[in-house]
Design a protein around this motif. Structure first.
Motif, PDB file in Angstrom:
ATOM      1  N   SER A 118       0.804  -1.224   0.000  1.00 45.22           N
ATOM      2  CA  SER A 118       0.000   0.000   0.000  1.00 45.22           C
ATOM      3  C   SER A 118       0.836   1.272   0.000  1.00 45.22           C
ATOM      4  O   SER A 118       0.282   2.367  -0.079  1.00 45.22           O
ATOM      5  CB  SER A 118      -0.925   0.002   1.215  1.00 45.22           C
ATOM      6  OG  SER A 118      -0.162   0.049   2.412  1.00 45.22           O
ATOM      7  N   MET A 121       0.236   3.758  -2.993  1.00 48.28           N
ATOM      8  CA  MET A 121      -1.073   4.409  -2.988  1.00 48.28           C
ATOM      9  C   MET A 121      -1.151   5.425  -1.851  1.00 48.28           C
ATOM     10  O   MET A 121      -1.788   6.470  -1.982  1.00 48.28           O
ATOM     11  CB  MET A 121      -2.185   3.386  -2.875  1.00 48.28           C
ATOM     12  CG  MET A 121      -3.564   3.947  -3.125  1.00 48.28           C
ATOM     13  SD  MET A 121      -3.857   4.559  -4.808  1.00 48.28           S
ATOM     14  CE  MET A 121      -4.266   3.038  -5.655  1.00 48.28           C
ATOM     15  N   LEU A 133      -8.304  10.223  -6.274  1.00 41.62           N
ATOM     16  CA  LEU A 133      -8.569   8.817  -5.956  1.00 41.62           C
ATOM     17  C   LEU A 133     -10.057   8.521  -6.042  1.00 41.62           C
ATOM     18  O   LEU A 133     -10.888   9.368  -5.738  1.00 41.62           O
ATOM     19  CB  LEU A 133      -8.083   8.496  -4.536  1.00 41.62           C
ATOM     20  CG  LEU A 133      -6.593   8.649  -4.273  1.00 41.62           C
ATOM     21  CD1 LEU A 133      -6.296   8.370  -2.816  1.00 41.62           C
ATOM     22  CD2 LEU A 133      -5.785   7.729  -5.164  1.00 41.62           C
TER      23      LEU A 133
END
Length: 148
Positions: A118, A121, A133
């Motif tokens: 992650s 992101m 996003l």
């Protein structure tokens, strides 16, 4: 050297920008009473353990080093360990979406498990902001009947 007071009264754990977006996405899917409980749970998080690779993070609610369970904030989910929701986070530009699965123990948020690292992101969420996003949340069928 850390003083004894700074260890005893350590600041609360902070969620990353990505994690905040994910828990708010889930909160938006809950009915008003459950959303209030969910928000209370998030405010009570005192410890975050991010495992190597940032694929799993465990969340803790403790007081003086001991686990705290506030049944008033617990979601009425059947079972000890329940998968509450799956959130898909996408960014424009053909990048692979990131999937996050949220787990509850005894009705309290206990873990977020990612299906990939992650870190990238999280950087996108911090640099570019939430407007770039797209988040989609799906409550698991058993949980949706109770809290949705």
């Amino acid at each position: 050297m850390m003083s004894i007071f700074s260890r005893l009264f350590a600041p609360k754990a902070a969620l990353s920008r990505l994690e905040v977006l994910i828990v708010h996405c889930v909160q938006a899917q809950l009915n008003p009473e459950m959303a209030t409980r969910w928000a209370g749970q998030i405010l009570c998080i005192t410890g975050i353990e991010r495992l190597p690779g940032r694929r799993t993070m465990r969340l803790h609610q403790t007081s003086r080093g001991k686990p705290v369970v506030d049944n008033g904030l617990a979601l009425p989910l059947a079972g000890h360990d329940v998968t509450l929701a799956e959130v898909t986070v996408s960014v424009a530009g053909g990048f692979t979406p990131l999937r996050a699965v949220l787990h509850c123990q005894n009705g309290l948020l206990s873990a977020i498990e990612y299906h990939d690292d992650s870190t990238w992101m999280d950087e996108v969420a911090s640099r570019r902001g939430a407007h770039d996003l797209t988040l989609q949340c799906i409550l698991m069928p058993d949980a949706a009947l109770v809290v949705g």
